[in-house]
Every structure is written in C-alpha cells, then in structure tokens.
Design a protein around this motif. Structure first.
Motif, PDB file in Angstrom:
ATOM      1  N   SER B 146      88.479 135.729 142.163  1.00  0.00           N
ATOM      2  CA  SER B 146      87.976 134.929 140.892  1.00  0.00           C
ATOM      3  C   SER B 146      86.446 135.081 140.879  1.00  0.00           C
ATOM      4  O   SER B 146      85.831 135.364 141.740  1.00  0.00           O
ATOM      5  CB  SER B 146      88.380 133.410 140.928  1.00  0.00           C
ATOM      6  N   ARG B 147      85.902 134.700 139.760  1.00  0.00           N
ATOM      7  CA  ARG B 147      84.461 135.031 139.705  1.00  0.00           C
ATOM      8  C   ARG B 147      83.764 133.834 138.814  1.00  0.00           C
ATOM      9  O   ARG B 147      84.471 133.266 137.777  1.00  0.00           O
ATOM     10  CB  ARG B 147      84.066 136.351 139.195  1.00  0.00           C
ATOM     11  N   ARG B 161      90.892 134.486 135.618  1.00  0.00           N
ATOM     12  CA  ARG B 161      89.907 134.490 136.983  1.00  0.00           C
ATOM     13  C   ARG B 161      88.569 134.532 136.663  1.00  0.00           C
ATOM     14  O   ARG B 161      87.865 134.789 137.649  1.00  0.00           O
ATOM     15  CB  ARG B 161      90.633 135.646 137.780  1.00  0.00           C
ATOM     16  N   GLU B 162      88.401 134.025 135.762  1.00  0.00           N
ATOM     17  CA  GLU B 162      86.800 133.779 135.166  1.00  0.00           C
ATOM     18  C   GLU B 162      86.185 132.608 134.517  1.00  0.00           C
ATOM     19  O   GLU B 162      86.941 132.203 134.001  1.00  0.00           O
ATOM     20  CB  GLU B 162      86.600 135.173 134.251  1.00  0.00           C
ATOM     21  N   ARG B 163      85.317 132.293 135.068  1.00  0.00           N
ATOM     22  CA  ARG B 163      84.615 130.828 134.797  1.00  0.00           C
ATOM     23  C   ARG B 163      83.313 131.225 134.374  1.00  0.00           C
ATOM     24  O   ARG B 163      82.541 131.974 134.886  1.00  0.00           O
ATOM     25  CB  ARG B 163      84.677 129.740 135.900  1.00  0.00           C
ATOM     26  N   ILE B 164      82.772 130.414 133.480  1.00  0.00           N
ATOM     27  CA  ILE B 164      81.406 130.614 133.038  1.00  0.00           C
ATOM     28  C   ILE B 164      80.493 129.182 133.420  1.00  0.00           C
ATOM     29  O   ILE B 164      81.038 128.305 133.336  1.00  0.00           O
ATOM     30  CB  ILE B 164      81.201 130.665 131.571  1.00  0.00           C
ATOM     31  N   ALA B 165      79.267 129.584 134.211  1.00  0.00           N
ATOM     32  CA  ALA B 165      78.345 128.424 134.264  1.00  0.00           C
ATOM     33  C   ALA B 165      77.206 128.643 133.346  1.00  0.00           C
ATOM     34  O   ALA B 165      76.630 129.777 133.627  1.00  0.00           O
ATOM     35  CB  ALA B 165      77.965 128.268 135.760  1.00  0.00           C
ATOM     36  N   SER B 166      76.913 128.006 132.437  1.00  0.00           N
ATOM     37  CA  SER B 166      75.941 127.987 131.533  1.00  0.00           C
ATOM     38  C   SER B 166      74.509 127.697 131.973  1.00  0.00           C
ATOM     39  O   SER B 166      74.259 126.847 132.867  1.00  0.00           O
ATOM     40  CB  SER B 166      76.035 127.259 130.388  1.00  0.00           C
ATOM     41  N   THR B 167      73.638 128.692 131.796  1.00  0.00           N
ATOM     42  CA  THR B 167      72.094 128.556 132.301  1.00  0.00           C
ATOM     43  C   THR B 167      71.303 128.328 131.164  1.00  0.00           C
ATOM     44  O   THR B 167      70.108 128.356 131.447  1.00  0.00           O
ATOM     45  CB  THR B 167      71.736 130.120 132.849  1.00  0.00           C
ATOM     46  N   SER B 168      72.046 127.885 130.031  1.00  0.00           N
ATOM     47  CA  SER B 168      70.945 127.256 129.005  1.00  0.00           C
ATOM     48  C   SER B 168      70.561 126.142 129.223  1.00  0.00           C
ATOM     49  O   SER B 168      71.035 125.096 130.213  1.00  0.00           O
ATOM     50  CB  SER B 168      71.504 127.350 127.642  1.00  0.00           C
ATOM     51  N   GLY B 169      69.480 125.133 128.623  1.00  0.00           N
ATOM     52  CA  GLY B 169      69.099 124.030 128.750  1.00  0.00           C
ATOM     53  C   GLY B 169      67.905 124.077 129.743  1.00  0.00           C
ATOM     54  O   GLY B 169      67.365 125.082 130.045  1.00  0.00           O
TER      55      GLY B 169
END
Lengths: 96, 294
Positions: B146-147, B161-169
């Motif tokens: 997974s990533r 198998r993919e998750r997003i962590a937002s780097t906005s803000g």
C-alpha cells in the motif's frame, strides 16, 4: 484538539516548562533570542515554523518529556505554544 | 535574459489569444469525446505540438535555450515536444479528475517489471513535475504494497491500496501529513512525495546550474524512519507511459543530480511547471489560462 478546556491533571515530574525551551531551540534562528509566550503562534504569523520544523519539534518534545502524542493526533492550523503545551499535558494525563 | 523577454513581451496579440482559445476548445472537445484513451492522447499530442509551433511560446524556444543551452533549432524542437507533453498532461488531468485510473492503466508499464516486482516497502518514493506525472499512480498500483501519497490536492479517485494525505493548508496540516507518512513507513508501506514545488518546507538545490527548491519532507521521513529514498519517473513515450525507478538517493543534492540527469537525457519530458520553476525560481507559475498542473 485546539480547544483548551479544563486543565487535566499533570504528572508532577513532567517538565512541561521545558517545551518553551525546545520551541526556542527548534525555532528559526531569527526567533531564538526572542521570548516565547503561550499565545505565540507557531506558524508564519508567529515564530515561523514550517512543517518539517514542527515535526522535529514534536519529536523532540516527545523524546524530552517521555510522552508520545496519540498517533492519530491532528494539529489544527494556527496552533499556539500554549496549545502545544496543552497537547502534552493531555497526552501525559491520558497515559496515567 | 529578462522574464518579459523570455515570454516575448507582456501583451498578447489578439490573433494569438484567439488561436489559444481555439486550441483550448479543441483540447476540451478531445477530452470529453468518446475517443479511446490512446487515440485521444495522440490527438491531444498533435494539438499541443501544433499549438506550440504556431504560438512559439509556452514554452518559448528562448526559454528552452536558456535552460538547456541548446541551439535554436533543437530548442524549437524541444519546445514543440513539451507543447505536446503539456497537452497530453492536460488531457490526463481532465479525464482523471474525480475518476479512476482504469482507462489509462493499460497505457502504463514499468521499464523493468522484474526489478519493480521485487521492490518491497517500506520505501520513500520521490518524483518531480516531469513527464506523465499524473499517471505514475497506475504503475505504482502494480507494486507489492500500500502507499500513502503526499499531495496538495487529490486528482484521481485513489485505488484500494492508495491513500492521500493532503499537504494543503498551513504548516500544521503538512506536519500532520508528515506524521502520517512516518507512521505509514513504520507500518511497512510506500510513501510517495514530490521533490520540486513551491509549497512547504524546502531546501535550495542546483538543477541545470539554476537554483530549484526541493521539499524537505522526503528527507525528514528518511531520517526518522531509516527508510531508503528511491526516485521514480514516468515518461511519455508516444501515447504510452514508461515508469522507471532510479538509484537510491541520500539527500537533496543527490536527488537534484538525479533530476538533472533525467532532464538532460530527455529535455522534452520537462513539464512547463518545472521549466518555469527553474527559470523563474522560486515561484512556480501557473501555466497558460490559469491552468495549473498541480
């Protein structure tokens, strides 16, 4: 997370005041000689921590205080030094 | 050379603007058409190349010459190929937004499938605004593991198998994403992040003898997780995409050398965002008509 309510009990030997020192140590160089207050913001509106600096500060605090923050903890934008102290107070209290 | 000179002046002639709007319309029509994915990619590339040839800018030959030190004719060729690449990327973004990668998956393959099949997490994968950046995910879906992807905003609908962590803000939000990434690596998964860009904590490196700003996130993750950093790239090859892993890098300077090698090997894979970032560092400017690849 950022809502600071009643202060939970703190372990008496937990050197919470050390967080101010760690904030100064890890702050950008232009801030190091300046005072740090509880109401001082950690981001660009205050001390000017970037994301990497914040993670390094959290890791340093965890290591120095011997208190691990919850893994699912989410920091809110605009966090202050006081709120950071509160995070560790709560984490220490939750551990006991 | 001044920014204005590189752009050929600030005022855009009426005929040029009309031409640009016409090409925009054609590109949108291709993106929303029922043409098959390879055919629509080919059509977009042809439109992008024609647009670059006629407009003589975005990027301009002078920009390419200033960046790569290539003679005028070669610079023009590269500029036209970048025009085609940009059009393919615009098509990809338009078709992927809010959709799955499935229609593009068959276009994407690994350069060396055996090596990549053997790759085991935890690994920090880094890439840049280069080639078919938006289709890299289709290749990464083929990896064993997974990533977590650190990115400003989501584009396609993530696979299982993919998750997003937002780097906005603000920095706190990005710190949250970094903490999540540390956790993900400790759990034995992949983390993918971009090297270049204007957001967040960064360090200045040299690429093509110019200053560029690389994010510090990947290097922080490596330091805390003791996990290797592997550069990965997705190149457009006609209407197909070939992805390739680089050798592990230990720091920002080494990563910059990797990117420079990739750029020198095939300058036409440079996205307009990267070209502009290198020419006009530190601001990564939006591309024409306010369209951003980010």
């Amino acid at each position: 997370m950022s809502e600071v309510c009643a202060t939970p009990p703190t372990r008496p030997d937990l050197p919470i005041g050390r967080i101010h020192d760690l904030v100064r140590i890890h702050a950008p160089s232009y801030w190091r000689s300046r005072p740090v207050f509880d109401h001082t913001r950690l981001d660009d509106s205050g001390i000017g921590f970037d994301s990497v600096g914040l993670v390094e500060l959290l890791v340093a605090c965890e290591s120095e205080l011997g208190v691990a923050l919850p893994v699912d903890l989410r920091l809110d934008d605009g966090m202050t030094v006081g709120q950071l102290v509160e995070l560790f107070r709560r984490a220490a209290a939750a551990r006991e | 050379m001044s920014r204005r000179a590189l752009r050929g002046g600030d005022r855009e002639p009426v005929w040029r603007r009309a031409g640009r709007e016409l090409f925009d319309r054609f590109e949108r029509a291709v993106a929303s058409s029922s043409l098959s994915t390879p055919t629509s990619v080919a059509a977009a590339a042809a439109l992008g190349a024609a647009r670059a040839r006629l407009a003589g800018r975005w990027p301009a030959s002078a920009e390419i010459a200033a960046l790569f030190g290539t003679p005028p004719r070669a610079s023009r060729r590269i500029a036209v190929r970048i025009g085609a690449l940009e059009a393919k990327n615009r098509l990809t973004v338009r078709r992927l937004a809010g959709s799955s990668l499935a229609p593009f998956a068959s276009l994407v393959r690994w350069h060396d499938p055996r090596t990549t099949a053997a790759l085991r997490p935890p690994v920090i994968l880094v890439t840049a605004h280069f080639g078919a950046l938006h289709l890299l995910a289709a290749a990464l879906d083929q990896l064993a593991g997974s990533r977590l992807v650190l990115r400003w905003s989501p584009l396609h609908v993530p696979g299982p198998r993919e998750r997003i962590a937002s780097t906005s803000g603000g920095p706190e939000s990005r710190a949250n994403a970094l903490r999540e990434a540390i956790r993900e690596l400790r759990d034995g998964n992949f983390v993918l992040t971009l090297l270049d860009g204007e957001h967040g904590a960064g360090t200045v490196v040299t690429v093509l003898d110019r200053p560029a700003r690389f994010g510090s996130g990947a290097f922080l993750l490596a330091r805390y997780s003791k996990v290797p950093i592997l550069p990965v790239v997705a190149r457009w090859v006609g209407t197909r995409v070939v992805c390739e892993l680089g050798r592990p890098v230990s720091g920002a300077d080494e990563a910059a050398r990797w990117l420079e090698k990739e750029l020198r090997q095939d300058p036409a894979q440079a996205t307009l965002g990267l070209v502009r970032q290198l020419l006009f560092e530190p601001a990564l400017e939006s591309t024409e008509a306010g369209f951003s690849l980010r």
